[in-house]
Design a protein around this motif. Structure first.
Motif, PDB file in Angstrom:
ATOM      1  N   HIS A  35       0.824  -1.221   0.000  1.00 59.38           N
ATOM      2  CA  HIS A  35       0.000   0.000   0.000  1.00 59.38           C
ATOM      3  C   HIS A  35       0.858   1.270   0.000  1.00 59.38           C
ATOM      4  O   HIS A  35       1.198   1.790   1.057  1.00 59.38           O
ATOM      5  N   HIS A  56       1.554   5.243  -1.998  1.00 61.80           N
ATOM      6  CA  HIS A  56       1.112   6.312  -2.905  1.00 61.80           C
ATOM      7  C   HIS A  56       2.386   7.029  -3.315  1.00 61.80           C
ATOM      8  O   HIS A  56       2.839   7.939  -2.631  1.00 61.80           O
ATOM      9  N   LYS A 110      -8.106  -0.206  -7.493  1.00 57.75           N
ATOM     10  CA  LYS A 110      -8.328   0.401  -6.172  1.00 57.75           C
ATOM     11  C   LYS A 110      -9.619   1.195  -6.214  1.00 57.75           C
ATOM     12  O   LYS A 110      -9.803   2.047  -7.079  1.00 57.75           O
ATOM     13  N   ASP A 160       0.399   2.537   3.844  1.00 57.56           N
ATOM     14  CA  ASP A 160      -0.170   3.771   3.292  1.00 57.56           C
ATOM     15  C   ASP A 160       0.954   4.807   3.149  1.00 57.56           C
ATOM     16  O   ASP A 160       0.785   5.975   3.510  1.00 57.56           O
TER      17      ASP A 160
HETATM   18 ZN   LIG Z   1      -3.942   4.758   0.844  1.00 57.86          ZN
END
Ligand SMILES: [Zn+2]
Length: 412
Positions: free
Chosen positions: A66, A68, A178, A319
């Motif tokens: 996960h 970004h 996603k 994340d």
């Molecule tokens: Zn995320």
């Protein structure tokens, strides 16, 4: 030439007991042999380069499910991703990939980045233009108009639009889809407690993604969104926070839905290290109001432990790119699983390697140290079964057969 790693022990990621005096023989980018130091002379032969790490443990490279990649991981992560040019965001992604690889992440899945950044970065790593982990990408997340992460998402409201968005992402090269099942803390004017899509719309996305041979992951904070994802058979739930619809309550955990997750074999990335990382780095918690996402870490760990005991499969996602969650912070996830959730170090290691590889559909290629698989291996300084925190100290890294770190020095 053969490359040989030797250390005090070897953990192969399957859950099997550590092997004392472990050795890994690597040839032409693949694992040629998983063996022990005393059998090495026969296996390695002359002309091999041997890297011995006294006190160390050889294990599979970490799998971060996960990230970004174009988010800055700074306090102003939201401002950066909404105001910076694609060129600057691309440079952020390049540096993020190197940082992740240097921390022992040899496979990474990106779960939401602009298409024009995610796909070229993946290609640049594949072509050897920039260093980075084996990368699987979702490209832009699919969200509602003005919904969570609309800033870099594809906005799709109706079932028809959502199915079309899934097809578009697959056409561009997405490895995973996603979706945003509820609002999120990162995006102003969204509602973390309410569903963005009904279960039928999620189900339509899952069905069409399966037709095209890809799986679906979905962000879900509110319990209503968690329930919708489980009903729709979303393959991989993200966060699964069980946030109550009632702003006066923090959680609304439903063990019966957790049982269904286990029965259906869905994977959950609980992003459970978030609060711990902020605390560990001395970041004061942000002020909350009735609309924001609230947390109660001790209760959260208790809920996660209950889900684990019911047989829910956990994968390791941080994340990364969100505020203060850096691309080299991977080891916090297994650390929090052991220290706060109370599972065994070996279980947390299997989540970080084998289970995450299964979730990503790459278990045939990586995720465990087995003959014939890609040589994605790391050596940590110490014994993670005795002290899980040694996963923060990765001295040696081999990614797809290439030596990228040695004696804590990055070579790429
Ligand atoms: Zn995320």
């Amino acid at each position: 030439m053969k490359l040989v790693l030797t250390a005090d022990r070897l953990i192969d990621g399957t859950g099997a007991a550590p092997v004392r005096g472990g050795a890994l023989v690597i040839e032409k980018g693949r694992i040629a042999r998983v063996t022990t130091k005393d059998k090495l002379e026969r296996d390695a032969g002359p002309g091999s380069e041997v890297i011995d790490v006294p006190g160390g443990t050889i294990m599979p490279g970490f799998i971060e499910v996960h990230s970004h990649m174009h988010c800055s991981a700074e306090e102003d992560a939201f401002k950066h991703v909404t105001t910076e040019s694609d060129q600057v965001l691309t440079m952020r992604a390049v540096s993020a990939m190197r940082l992740a690889l240097g921390s022992g992440v040899t496979t990474m899945r990106d779960l939401g980045t602009k298409n024009q950044i995610a796909f070229p970065i993946k290609k640049a790593i594949q072509d050897g233009v920039i260093p980075g982990p084996r990368l699987l990408v979702a490209g832009t997340p699919i969200t509602t108009t003005g919904g969570h992460c609309h800033m870099f998402g594809t906005e799709a409201d109706t079932e028809e639009q959502v199915v079309s968005a899934v097809r578009q992402q697959v056409k561009l090269g997405a490895d995973y889809i996603k979706m945003m099942s509820t609002g999120g803390g990162f995006t102003p004017r969204t509602n973390v407690r309410a569903a963005q899509y009904p279960a039928e719309t999620l189900r339509a996305a899952v069905k069409d993604a399966e037709r095209l041979g890809v799986r679906v992951s979905a962000h879900c904070h509110g319990t209503v969104g968690v329930r919708n994802c489980v009903e729709a058979g979303v393959h991989n739930l993200i966060h699964s926070t069980w946030t109550s619809a009632n702003p006066d309550e923090v959680y609304d955990y439903d063990p019966k839905v957790a049982d269904q997750m286990a029965e259906k074999g869905l994977w959950v990335d609980p992003t459970l290290a978030f609060d711990f990382i902020w605390q560990d780095k001395g970041i004061p918690p942000r002020p909350t109001d009735r609309l924001s996402l609230r947390s109660d870490p001790p209760r959260r760990y208790e809920i996660l432990r209950d889900m684990w005991d019911r047989g829910v499969k956990f994968v390791t996602g941080l994340d990364t790119g969100m505020a203060h969650v850096e691309f080299d912070d991977f080891a916090y996830t297994p650390q929090v699983m052991v220290e706060q959730m109370g599972i065994k170090p070996m279980e947390a290691i299997v989540c970080s390697t084998k289970t995450s590889a299964e979730c990503l559909g790459v278990i045939g290629e990586t995720g465990t140290l087995e003959k014939g698989k890609a040589a994605d291996a790391i050596v940590v300084n110490g014994d993670p079964i005795k002290n899980i925190r040694v996963l923060h100290d990765v001295t040696t890294i081999v990614a797809r057969g290439q030596l990228v770190k040695r004696d804590r020095k990055l070579l790429v």
